[in-house]
Design a protein around this motif. Structure first.
Motif, PDB file in Angstrom:
ATOM      1  N   ARG A  12       0.835  -1.199   0.000  1.00 54.58           N
ATOM      2  CA  ARG A  12       0.000   0.000   0.000  1.00 54.58           C
ATOM      3  C   ARG A  12       0.876   1.257   0.000  1.00 54.58           C
ATOM      4  O   ARG A  12       0.528   2.256  -0.610  1.00 54.58           O
ATOM      5  CB  ARG A  12      -0.910  -0.001   1.232  1.00 54.58           C
ATOM      6  CG  ARG A  12      -1.812  -1.223   1.324  1.00 54.58           C
ATOM      7  CD  ARG A  12      -3.084  -1.053   0.494  1.00 54.58           C
ATOM      8  NE  ARG A  12      -3.754  -2.325   0.266  1.00 54.58           N
ATOM      9  CZ  ARG A  12      -4.883  -2.436  -0.443  1.00 54.58           C
ATOM     10  NH1 ARG A  12      -5.468  -1.386  -0.981  1.00 54.58           N
ATOM     11  NH2 ARG A  12      -5.425  -3.612  -0.648  1.00 54.58           N
ATOM     12  N   LEU A  52     -12.312   6.115   3.263  1.00 51.67           N
ATOM     13  CA  LEU A  52     -11.288   5.760   2.283  1.00 51.67           C
ATOM     14  C   LEU A  52     -10.147   5.070   3.007  1.00 51.67           C
ATOM     15  O   LEU A  52      -9.784   5.443   4.111  1.00 51.67           O
ATOM     16  CB  LEU A  52     -10.768   7.028   1.596  1.00 51.67           C
ATOM     17  CG  LEU A  52     -11.823   7.907   0.930  1.00 51.67           C
ATOM     18  CD1 LEU A  52     -11.156   9.153   0.342  1.00 51.67           C
ATOM     19  CD2 LEU A  52     -12.574   7.149  -0.159  1.00 51.67           C
ATOM     20  N   ARG A  53      -9.590   4.069   2.378  1.00 49.61           N
ATOM     21  CA  ARG A  53      -8.363   3.495   2.914  1.00 49.61           C
ATOM     22  C   ARG A  53      -7.283   4.567   2.920  1.00 49.61           C
ATOM     23  O   ARG A  53      -7.369   5.552   2.168  1.00 49.61           O
ATOM     24  CB  ARG A  53      -7.913   2.319   2.058  1.00 49.61           C
ATOM     25  CG  ARG A  53      -8.875   1.150   2.121  1.00 49.61           C
ATOM     26  CD  ARG A  53      -8.309  -0.033   1.379  1.00 49.61           C
ATOM     27  NE  ARG A  53      -7.155  -0.549   2.085  1.00 49.61           N
ATOM     28  CZ  ARG A  53      -6.927  -1.840   2.319  1.00 49.61           C
ATOM     29  NH1 ARG A  53      -7.779  -2.745   1.873  1.00 49.61           N
ATOM     30  NH2 ARG A  53      -5.872  -2.215   2.970  1.00 49.61           N
ATOM     31  N   GLU A  84      -4.282   4.717   1.712  1.00 50.14           N
ATOM     32  CA  GLU A  84      -3.603   5.035   0.449  1.00 50.14           C
ATOM     33  C   GLU A  84      -4.566   5.677  -0.545  1.00 50.14           C
ATOM     34  O   GLU A  84      -4.145   6.492  -1.374  1.00 50.14           O
ATOM     35  CB  GLU A  84      -2.920   3.789  -0.153  1.00 50.14           C
ATOM     36  CG  GLU A  84      -3.806   2.837  -0.925  1.00 50.14           C
ATOM     37  CD  GLU A  84      -4.565   1.908  -0.012  1.00 50.14           C
ATOM     38  OE1 GLU A  84      -4.491   2.057   1.235  1.00 50.14           O
ATOM     39  OE2 GLU A  84      -5.257   1.011  -0.535  1.00 50.14           O
ATOM     40  N   THR A  85      -5.841   5.340  -0.444  1.00 47.66           N
ATOM     41  CA  THR A  85      -6.825   5.976  -1.324  1.00 47.66           C
ATOM     42  C   THR A  85      -6.981   7.448  -0.967  1.00 47.66           C
ATOM     43  O   THR A  85      -7.055   8.307  -1.854  1.00 47.66           O
ATOM     44  CB  THR A  85      -8.179   5.258  -1.201  1.00 47.66           C
ATOM     45  OG1 THR A  85      -7.962   3.857  -1.267  1.00 47.66           O
ATOM     46  CG2 THR A  85      -9.126   5.682  -2.305  1.00 47.66           C
ATOM     47  N   ALA A  95      -6.276  10.274  -3.638  1.00 40.13           N
ATOM     48  CA  ALA A  95      -7.436  11.091  -4.010  1.00 40.13           C
ATOM     49  C   ALA A  95      -7.204  12.554  -3.659  1.00 40.13           C
ATOM     50  O   ALA A  95      -7.456  13.449  -4.475  1.00 40.13           O
ATOM     51  CB  ALA A  95      -8.691  10.563  -3.301  1.00 40.13           C
TER      52      ALA A  95
END
Lengths: 259, 259
Positions: free
Chosen positions: B99, B227-228, B230-231, B235
């Motif tokens: 990740r 959101l995770r 890494e997202t 983002a």
């Protein structure tokens, strides 16, 4: 700090099931999901889990029995209704498996309503494993506490997609030869939208001309750097959610993170 | 369609080298890069490759000799100067390797100038393999035709990061308990900025209080869905580039995709 432990516990396993949930309805969990619950999460009778059905929303449920290949659980209380997501489709050209999985996972997290994979001339992949796509989106939704799954369609050829394009839906088209800066275009075109992203290597000239000929198409630019296909899909989806989706909406409650 | 083939060829391998490039200067390529050129790309004497040094920019170079473990190439012509990227730092909490690699890769593509990894209480990882981090960012830059690498710092503990925080740099802090919608905040705060993203599970209460106590800190919200880590990093970085970075700038030229 809360004086009493949270219920359901924050560590409760979270699963999507195929059956519609209702209060006191017992449902059976089999296959990989049963294995996950019994072997990985080691649930036992009386334990609380969280179930979603993509229809009614999210429920706390209680384990009633744990068999070798089958677990039964009864829905106890609805925790949340199925969430509404913005009316946004993502139409990504097929790319290699790992990269496409990433698109599916991140699109789910970001709240995409529907994913319509596209096959273009420069695609090196022309098939999508529907079962795998479902697994990826379900796992992303389970992990991120979503109560709604994106629809994932079978891949369409680009000309099929364009031929049947809905009158009232903007087709935001990431054009490597340039276009209106995405932020401005997305803000201006709020409303039903879709984002079309090409494969590695982009669209060819004939494809670009066919897309541009569609009245609903809006060529957009994603900045001065070259983005990989999956990066363009994730970046532009995030941007749309932020400026034209629901990132700026008032909200009553932020769901509790699963992990 | 162009009548003459492009030079350098679009398929020319692209590499970052440690030495500063100059016209007619011969440089040696060894190790994995030599292996990649000779065994994977099968280059021979006289072939054209593309070299970047992260100092002077991007050069066409000609292979002069191919040895077993060492290749020599001479820089022929500078193709592009080293690009300028927006003054944006990403400060992501360390997360598991795959990740974190994704964060490094996508931050490079999106044009982040500097990555300052952070260790927080809920991090399950507290070390970063600097060599691996360099490999990931170099490969992303090679792939995406970037001519500038992000600086990747050694991880800092959160309190160290906050203690030395530059007076004139906004610290955009992705706060899971809510904050100003990111799009509005980023637009309002154009200028030197950094984005702080917590690990899976977020910051704890004491950490959040310490961050909020910093005058440069601005809590931001990334929408209603979880959101995770890494997202959230990818983002929010994309959003910043689009609304406060250089996505809307006029540009003379779009670089040619490498693949």
């Amino acid at each position: 700090m809360p004086a009493t432990p949270a219920w359901p516990p924050r560590s409760a396993p979270r699963l999507f099931v195929a059956e519609e949930l209702a209060a006191d309805r017992t449902i059976a969990i089999e296959g990989n999901q049963a294995h996950y619950l019994s072997r990985v999460m080691r649930v036992g009778e009386g334990d609380t889990i969280i179930l979603c059905d993509d229809i009614t929303g999210e429920w706390a449920a209680q384990i009633e029995s744990v068999g070798k290949r089958r677990i039964e659980a009864a829905a106890v209380e609805r925790l949340r209704e199925k969430e509404a997501v913005p009316d946004f489709w993502l139409c990504p050209a097929l790319v290699k498996k790992d990269r496409f999985d990433l698109i599916l996972e991140k699109a789910t997290e970001l709240g995409v309503a529907r994913i319509r994979p596209v096959v273009t001339r420069r695609c090196v992949v022309d098939k999508l494993n529907a079962e795998r796509a479902r697994t990826v989106t379900v796992e992303a939704a389970e992990q991120c506490a979503r109560t709604a799954l994106p629809i994932v369609d079978a891949p369409d050829k680009l000309d099929t997609l364009l031929r049947d394009w809905p009158q009232d839906r903007a087709l935001l088209f990431a054009d490597e030869t340039g276009g209106e800066p995405a932020s401005g275009a997305f803000t201006r075109l709020k409303g039903p939208s879709a984002l079309l992203i090409g494969p590695e290597g982009g669209f060819d000239e004939a494809e670009r001309a066919a897309i541009r000929a569609l009245p609903q198409a809006v060529p957009i630019g994603l900045g001065p750097r070259i983005l990989r296909a999956e990066t363009a899909a994730i970046a532009a989806t995030a941007l749309w959610m932020a400026v034209a989706g629901d990132w700026a909406d008032e909200r009553a409650e932020i769901p509790t993170p699963v992990r």
